[in-house]
Design an enzyme around this catalytic site. Structure first.
Site, PDB file in Angstrom:
ATOM      1  CG  ASP A  29      16.649   9.025 -20.574  1.00  0.00           C
ATOM      2  OD1 ASP A  29      17.048   9.314 -19.421  1.00  0.00           O
ATOM      3  OD2 ASP A  29      15.451   8.889 -20.884  1.00  0.00           O
ATOM      4  CE1 TYR A  32      21.714   2.769 -17.071  1.00  0.00           C
ATOM      5  CE2 TYR A  32      20.554   2.088 -19.066  1.00  0.00           C
ATOM      6  CZ  TYR A  32      21.011   1.808 -17.788  1.00  0.00           C
ATOM      7  OH  TYR A  32      20.790   0.569 -17.241  1.00  0.00           O
ATOM      8  CB  SER A  78      -1.941 -12.421   3.077  1.00  0.00           C
ATOM      9  OG  SER A  78      -2.811 -13.281   3.746  1.00  0.00           O
ATOM     10  CG  LEU A  79      -0.653  -7.586   5.782  1.00  0.00           C
ATOM     11  CD1 LEU A  79      -0.535  -6.160   5.293  1.00  0.00           C
ATOM     12  CD2 LEU A  79       0.028  -7.735   7.140  1.00  0.00           C
ATOM     13  CD  GLU A 107       5.498  -0.075   5.595  1.00  0.00           C
ATOM     14  OE1 GLU A 107       5.326  -0.853   4.642  1.00  0.00           O
ATOM     15  OE2 GLU A 107       6.229  -0.314   6.555  1.00  0.00           O
ATOM     16  CE  LYS A 109      -3.179  -4.925   1.353  1.00  0.00           C
ATOM     17  NZ  LYS A 109      -3.413  -5.309  -0.026  1.00  0.00           N
ATOM     18  CG  ASP A 111      -4.018  -3.208  -6.217  1.00  0.00           C
ATOM     19  OD1 ASP A 111      -3.812  -4.400  -5.881  1.00  0.00           O
ATOM     20  OD2 ASP A 111      -5.041  -2.829  -6.800  1.00  0.00           O
ATOM     21  NE  ARG A 130       0.985 -14.361   0.113  1.00  0.00           N
ATOM     22  CZ  ARG A 130      -0.107 -15.111   0.205  1.00  0.00           C
ATOM     23  NH1 ARG A 130      -0.743 -15.470  -0.870  1.00  0.00           N
ATOM     24  NH2 ARG A 130      -0.543 -15.495   1.384  1.00  0.00           N
ATOM     25  CE1 TYR A 216       5.985  -6.575   2.151  1.00  0.00           C
ATOM     26  CE2 TYR A 216       5.247  -5.255   0.306  1.00  0.00           C
ATOM     27  CZ  TYR A 216       5.292  -6.468   0.978  1.00  0.00           C
ATOM     28  OH  TYR A 216       4.636  -7.550   0.477  1.00  0.00           O
ATOM     29  CE  LYS A 304      -7.329  -5.554   0.841  1.00  0.00           C
ATOM     30  NZ  LYS A 304      -8.225  -6.492   0.278  1.00  0.00           N
ATOM     31  CB  CYS A 398     -46.241 -16.008 -12.195  1.00  0.00           C
ATOM     32  SG  CYS A 398     -44.803 -16.933 -12.753  1.00  0.00           S
ATOM     33  CB  CYS A 401     -47.314 -20.022 -14.777  1.00  0.00           C
ATOM     34  SG  CYS A 401     -47.579 -19.406 -13.105  1.00  0.00           S
ATOM     35  CB  CYS A 416     -45.102 -17.847  -8.837  1.00  0.00           C
ATOM     36  SG  CYS A 416     -46.204 -18.905  -9.779  1.00  0.00           S
ATOM     37  CB  CYS A 421     -45.127 -21.919 -11.761  1.00  0.00           C
ATOM     38  SG  CYS A 421     -44.050 -20.711 -12.547  1.00  0.00           S
TER      39      CYS A 421
HETATM   40  S1  IVH Z   1       3.556  -6.078   4.824  1.00  0.00           S
HETATM   41  C1  IVH Z   1       3.025 -10.746   6.359  1.00  0.00           C
HETATM   42  N1  IVH Z   1       3.501  -3.799   3.561  1.00  0.00           N
HETATM   43  O1  IVH Z   1      -0.417  -6.612   0.749  1.00  0.00           O
HETATM   44  C2  IVH Z   1       2.773  -9.902   5.213  1.00  0.00           C
HETATM   45  N2  IVH Z   1       2.389  -5.643   2.563  1.00  0.00           N
HETATM   46  O2  IVH Z   1      -1.984  -9.212   2.464  1.00  0.00           O
HETATM   47  C3  IVH Z   1       3.422  -8.595   5.423  1.00  0.00           C
HETATM   48  N3  IVH Z   1       1.384  -5.139   0.396  1.00  0.00           N
HETATM   49  O3  IVH Z   1       0.590  -9.813   0.132  1.00  0.00           O
HETATM   50  C4  IVH Z   1       3.071  -7.686   4.348  1.00  0.00           C
HETATM   51  N4  IVH Z   1       2.001  -3.043   0.286  1.00  0.00           N
HETATM   52  O4  IVH Z   1       1.966  -8.077  -0.989  1.00  0.00           O
HETATM   53  C5  IVH Z   1       3.107  -5.075   3.550  1.00  0.00           C
HETATM   54  N5  IVH Z   1       3.576  -1.740   2.551  1.00  0.00           N
HETATM   55  C6  IVH Z   1       3.184  -3.004   2.525  1.00  0.00           C
HETATM   56  C7  IVH Z   1       2.455  -3.548   1.464  1.00  0.00           C
HETATM   57  C8  IVH Z   1       2.062  -4.877   1.525  1.00  0.00           C
HETATM   58  C9  IVH Z   1       1.365  -4.026  -0.328  1.00  0.00           C
HETATM   59  C10 IVH Z   1       0.734  -6.411  -0.001  1.00  0.00           C
HETATM   60  C11 IVH Z   1       1.567  -7.631   0.241  1.00  0.00           C
HETATM   61  C12 IVH Z   1       0.679  -8.653   0.885  1.00  0.00           C
HETATM   62  C13 IVH Z   1      -0.652  -7.977   0.913  1.00  0.00           C
HETATM   63  C14 IVH Z   1      -1.298  -8.082   2.273  1.00  0.00           C
END
Ligand code: IVH
Length: 663
Positions: A29, A32, A78-79, A107, A109, A111, A130, A216, A304, A398, A401, A416, A421
């Site tokens: 480090d 760098y 979104s998904l 993949e 997901k 958070d 977004r 992604y 989920k 009750c 009352c 009741c 009341c």
């Molecule tokens: S694909 C059309 N891949 O999950 C949306 N989403 O509602 C395609 N997320 O808002 C999303 N990891 O931010 C995708 N490997 C992953 C993800 C991912 C997290 C989030 C993304 C999206 C929400 C799904």
């Protein structure tokens, strides 16, 4: 000098990439830092060498006054969600029916927060949140501080990369440690902390938060000469982006389920939070064929993880009396943090449920949030039960009352039945003034309670005789508040009949039934004399509702109350559209529509009303008969069900767009 600047750029970019993307540093480090400080010193003296892709931008820039709003080139969708194997199989069946055999890219997901990164001729020029999916905020300065985002790449590509920015668990713990030491409020979870950091107007502060990112997807995957999601991710790796390497190509649903099982167990070992698994059809041509709904791609779904469960102590059971006299027990808990918020109360619904789960005061109980929102007691941890606990019994009288409580046949609730009341009457007034009913703003629970205690009001009609002098002495009621309240009361007198009808709180008659009845009968006079047969002949009015209304109107005390309201000037007729005036709306007319999730622009009841006024039927559950689902924020199982049934899904703004195109 220019040569040295170029050399420093090259070295710093390379070391940065090795450290933050490959997780495999080749220099200590200190090396760098030494080179970075050399570059900072040169840029200080010769600002002409400072470029947008200089490694020095990682430390942040001057604070902004606000973030600009920018439209996304293509919406950030979104998904759809899946919560169990059944949902996943329904998705798989739908996909295979449409495009035949497929492979899935699965993949993690992540958070965090979805962001989009724009590159022009290989240079990072703009990063957006977004936002609402159509318009995001320009957070370029903050994103530049994320080391894993390349400021320039080796090929002169012009494209948009999308991914999830997040706060690693380690950064989160460090942040909260520092906050605790400074006596500051702690961040609830890494996701909130990441969101807060990306919304920092001062990118120098964002730089200190040590965020990270996984990319992604690419806006136009063909830009990368990819024909499969798996190739696209490999190409992103090649270009120097950070992708998540736990991904797996699955040949069938069994392999997908195995992957899910594996990560359900291992998720806590990761250095970052994940909230599920994303399953994507790997072949891009098949993705195209499957297409999109208004909200999400039909070629992907998010599984989920089940809600987080925690253990806490049940300190007490509190009882509250509702407007209809139902006594509801609430668990008073030792406050505990679950899925991002502190929970201290949870409804126990009724006595049967308490007995079924054998819940006792003093027990250790497992808590979770149903649908990630509403806290519930899942079960008792019997091994931890203290010795002296007793089976819980609801009282016989009750708690407000003292009148005997009854259990009506076929119902689980205790009630009741004392019409006088206090607790019931207070709740009745609160219902009467609520938004969907008479919509009188300014009469909260506390004020209604004092008005009752002081015997200023005894029923809802007394609201219309309230005087300034009676309100002013009440706690926290200034002149302004009193004036506002009095004018809200005055305005409510001219409400259309359905609001009054709903406000009266007649059992089994919801807002929708009241709307239908007001539309059909027009005046309270007529409603006073309707018969069960007449009522049940109306679409959507069932026997229970009809019976309840007729019985209600036969009660002398009720008739007196209605007359008193009328004498106070409350309107008793329908102001809305006549049934025969309702044209069939080209979009919503005769459609069966379900609303779900949190709407952010319109209230749920206004949306229902607007849709009903245009001839739609708004129902509460998704079935094969549903024509359209309007999904707000955080939509859950209804959305996944609609998607598995292939029902059209719109977001709120789409609905509003069509509502405003009235025709
Ligand atoms: S694909 C059309 N891949 O999950 C949306 N989403 O509602 C395609 N997320 O808002 C999303 N990891 O931010 C995708 N490997 C992953 C993800 C991912 C997290 C989030 C993304 C999206 C929400 C799904």
């Amino acid at each position: 000098m220019e040569k040295r600047v170029q050399e420093l750029h090259r070295l710093l970019h390379q070391y940065n990439y090795e450290y933050h993307v490959l997780d495999n540093p080749s220099v200590p480090d200190a090396e760098y830092d030494k080179l970075l400080h050399e570059l900072i010193a040169i840029e200080d003296k010769h600002p002409e060498f400072k470029t947008a892709d200089s490694p020095t931008v990682r430390v942040g820039a001057e604070p902004l006054s606000k973030f600009d709003k920018v439209n996304h080139d293509t919406p950030m969708l979104s998904l759809g969600n899946a919560f169990n194997e059944e949902d996943l199989n329904a998705f798989d069946t739908r996909v295979r029916n449409e495009v035949g055999d497929v492979e899935y890219m699965v993949e993690l997901k992540i958070d965090g927060l979805a962001v989009s990164l724009k590159y022009v001729e290989g240079k990072f020029v703009q990063g957006l949140t977004r936002g609402d999916g159509t318009t995001g905020e320009n957070i370029t300065e903050n994103l530049r501080t994320i080391y894993a985002i390349p400021l320039s790449i080796n090929e002169p590509l012009t494209f948009e990369v999308r991914g999830e920015a997040y706060m690693p668990k380690k950064s989160f713990i460090a942040l909260n440690k520092k906050r605790e030491a400074n006596g500051e409020q702690l961040a609830a979870n890494p996701r909130n902390a990441a969101a807060g950091s990306l919304r920092q107007l001062d990118s120098r502060l964002a730089a200190k938060r040590k965020l990270d990112i996984f990319l992604y997807s690419v806006n136009d995957l063909r830009e990368l000469n990819a024909t499969r999601q798996s190739d696209a991710l490999d190409r992103l790796d090649e270009l120097g982006f950070k992708t998540n390497h736990e991904r797996k190509l699955c040949k069938n649903m069994q392999e997908v389920l195995d992957y899910i099982r594996l990560w359900t167990e291992k998720r806590n070992d990761l250095a970052y939070d994940i909230d599920g698994i994303v399953i994507k059809v790997n072949d891009l041509a098949k993705q195209d064929e499957l297409g999109f709904t208004a909200k999400s791609p039909k070629w992907a779904i998010a599984y989920k993880f089940p809600a987080e469960e925690v253990i806490t102590t049940l300190k007490d059971i509190e009882l509250s009396i509702g407007r209809t006299g139902v006594v509801t027990p609430t668990a008073i808990l030792e406050p505990v943090s679950v899925a991002g918020t502190t929970v201290g109360r949870a409804s126990l619904h009724n006595e049967d449920l308490i007995h079924e789960k054998d819940i006792r005061i003093g027990d250790s109980v497992v808590i979770r949030k149903a649908g990630e929102i509403i806290p519930e007691v899942v079960r008792v941890v019997l091994e931890r039960r203290p010795e002296d606990t007793e089976v819980y019994h609801m009282p016989e009288v009750c708690p407000s009352c003292g009148h005997e409580l009854v259990r009506i046949e076929g119902e689980v609730a205790l009630r009741c039945i004392n019409p006088k009341c206090d607790a019931k009457l207070v709740e009745g007034v609160i219902h009467f003034v609520s938004r969907t009913a008479m919509n009188i703003d300014g009469l909260g629970e506390r004020i209604v309670q004092s008005l009752y205690q002081e015997e200023i009001i005894n029923d809802v009609a007394d609201i219309y005789n309230l005087k300034r002098e009676q309100l002013l002495p009440l706690e926290r009621m200034g002149e302004k508040k009193v004036d506002k309240l009095l004018s809200a009361i005055e305005a409510s007198k001219s409400n259309s009949l359905e609001r009054l009808l709903f406000g009266l709180g007649i059992r089994h008659l919801g807002a929708k039934a009241c709307q239908i009845l007001a539309q059909e009968y027009h005046t309270m006079e007529k409603l006073k004399v309707v018969t069960i047969d007449e009522l049940t002949a109306i679409d959507d009015i069932g026997h229970k509702m009809a019976q309840s209304l007729v019985t209600y109107m036969q009660n002398e005390d009720i008739i007196k109350l209605i007359d008193k309201l009328e004498a106070s000037g409350v309107n008793m007729s329908y102001n809305g559209q006549k049934k025969e005036d309702i044209k069939v709306h080209p979009v919503f007319g005769n459609k069966t529509i379900v609303l779900t999730g949190k709407l952010s622009i319109m209230s749920r009841s206004d949306a229902t009303k607007a849709l009903t006024n245009l001839g739609a039927k708004v129902t509460s559950s998704v079935t094969k008969k549903t024509d359209l689902l309007i999904a707000g924020e955080d939509a859950g199982s209804k959305l996944s069900k609609a998607e598995s049934l292939g029902i059209e899904v719109w977001n709120e703004s789409m609905m509003i767009k069509h509502l405003s195109n009235e025709s």
